[in-house]
Design a protein around this motif. Structure first.
Motif: not given
Length: 469
Positions: A101-116, A216-224
């Motif tokens: 449900a997140a397609l098109g939203l803007t990230l309000a927190a950094p996307l930080t890797a939860l795993t290698d 923060v601020g990245t647009l949630a595209t399909p690849v994101v």
């Protein structure tokens, strides 16, 4: 003397996407009546200065009285400033949204890797995992993706392996299927040189746990969304979609069947919700009000949407109730008419609690003009999306202009040119239905080859806007 909104305007102008994101906090909406000023208020005496029009925008007379319409670029900037001021006041909390449900939203927190990534050494190809120099004895069992850790290899041995499978401990390299051959004694020979570590994706090759993947601020595209899933996420923390209520005005509108007896089909009710969703909004309700001033006032005062969009009723005819209702509810007119054709009698108002109302003209193409002039910059700013980079293309054909106002003309993009389309009158959708964009034609018109700013339609670029949910 400066207006009450001047200082707030200057402060709001300093807000970029990151600053807007910083305003998304866990604070409640301000009480009714509390709001920042984002623009110089329009003078009340100008509320009825547009040419009298029918509900769908056809003028009752040919004489247009003097008015204080806002120039088109200034109107768009005013809508953006208004949204920034609303963001400062409302401080909406970020939301946790499932990936689907997140397609098109803007990230309000950094996307930080939860795993290698990858989380273990994997094979990049189908073939054999080999240890030491060849030739190799091939073990009977194979290694498939999705299985546990395989038995280690010892020098002189190989094992069949599939792409994505976990590489056995002590593997020297992966030999691609097309680069090896076996004899009748299960002996594997390489048909080309084997380099140490070839076709092995090492653990952490793409990232290590804790690495910041996207800011923060990245647009949630399909690849994101795909990257987030690979990095271990089930949900994303994002700026919530601006909530929109659509109020369709006009007693003459039919919702089905053919026009008859002076009644016409409502084109805006079906068109506006998916268009608003393409602009990043959550459309909560589409309500048909008719030409009922009391019902309109009740709908405006009871709505809790971030933005109310009305259709028609923005001029000064006998059933044009938008201006009178806005006066009665204490709204502040930020834009009261825009120097653009079509769409001249559009408006933007701030309600007493700091939310906004965009009044679109009733004519379909004029309503599109209002969407792109006022609703798009407001919704984009509320959603913390970056503004698209402006660009211009030469017009293949001449375009007649209005003497004093900007014109928005449907065009198709052919190579490096924008080709103007016919059927571009205020009540017509035939032209824009075939269009890729709208060309911004300055007052006085444009000659062939003259560059014009181009506004892409959200679904024509193949970008995020193709997703209407």
């Amino acid at each position: 003397m400066s207006s009450p909104g001047t200082r707030a305007d200057e402060e709001a102008d300093d807000l970029g996407v990151e600053e807007a994101l910083a305003l998304v906090k866990e604070n409640p909406r301000p009480p009714r009546g509390a709001h920042d000023h984002a623009s110089t208020p329009a003078h009340p005496e100008h509320h009825g200065t547009h040419a009298p029009q029918s509900h769908h925008g056809a003028p009752h007379g040919s004489t247009e009285p003097h008015h204080r319409a806002t120039p088109w670029p200034e109107a768009r900037a005013t809508a953006e400033r208004a949204a920034r001021a609303a963001a400062r006041a409302a401080r909406r909390a970020p939301v946790s949204v499932p990936l689907d449900a997140a397609l098109g939203l803007t990230l309000a927190a950094p996307l930080t890797a939860l795993t290698d990534l990858p989380s273990f050494d994997t094979s990049a190809m189908d073939g054999w995992a080999v240890a030491g120099p060849g030739p190799w004895t091939v073990r009977d069992e194979g290694v498939l993706a999705g299985h546990g850790e395989p038995a280690p290899l010892t020098d002189g041995y190989a094992v069949r392996i599939a792409t994505g499978a976990r590489v056995p401990l002590d593997t020297t390299a992966v030999l691609r299927t097309e680069h090896g051959r076996t004899d009748g004694r299960d002996r594997l020979q390489a048909t080309r040189e084997v380099a140490h570590g070839q076709d092995i994706r090492l653990r952490g090759q793409e990232c290590r746990s804790g690495d910041q993947l996207l800011p923060v601020g990245t647009l949630a595209t399909p690849v994101v969304l795909g990257l987030a899933a690979a990095a271990g996420y089930d949900t994303l923390t994002a700026v919530p979609r601006p909530r929109v209520d659509v109020l369709v005005l006009g007693d003459e509108l039919l919702t089905e069947g053919l026009p008859h007896d002076g009644l016409i089909r409502d084109a805006l009710g079906p068109m506006l919700p998916p268009w608003l969703r393409a602009l990043g909004a959550e459309v909560r309700v589409v309500r048909r009000i008719g030409d009922d001033a009391k019902a309109l006032q009740r709908a405006v005062t009871t709505s809790t949407a971030d933005l109310i969009v009305t259709t028609g009723g923005t001029a000064a005819g006998p059933v044009d109730h938008v201006h009178p209702v806005l006066r009665r509810v204490g709204a502040e007119l930020l834009v009261d008419g825009v120097r653009v054709r079509p769409g001249h009698p559009m408006l933007l108002a701030r309600l007493e609690d700091g939310r906004h109302l965009v009044g679109l003209p009733g004519n379909p193409l004029a309503a599109v003009s209002g969407l792109l002039t006022l609703a798009e910059p407001l919704l984009r700013t509320l959603a913390a999306r970056p503004a698209p980079e402006p660009y211009a293309l030469p017009l293949r054909d001449a375009v007649h202009g209005h003497p004093h106002d900007t014109r928005l003309v449907p065009v198709v993009l052919r190579g490096d040119d924008a080709v103007p389309l016919r059927y571009n009158g205020p009540a017509m959708l035939r032209g824009i239905a075939a269009a890729d964009a709208l060309a911004v034609v300055p007052p006085g018109g444009a000659r062939p080859g003259q560059g014009a700013e181009v506004l892409d339609l959200p679904w024509a670029t193949g970008g995020i806007g193709v997703c209407f949910t």
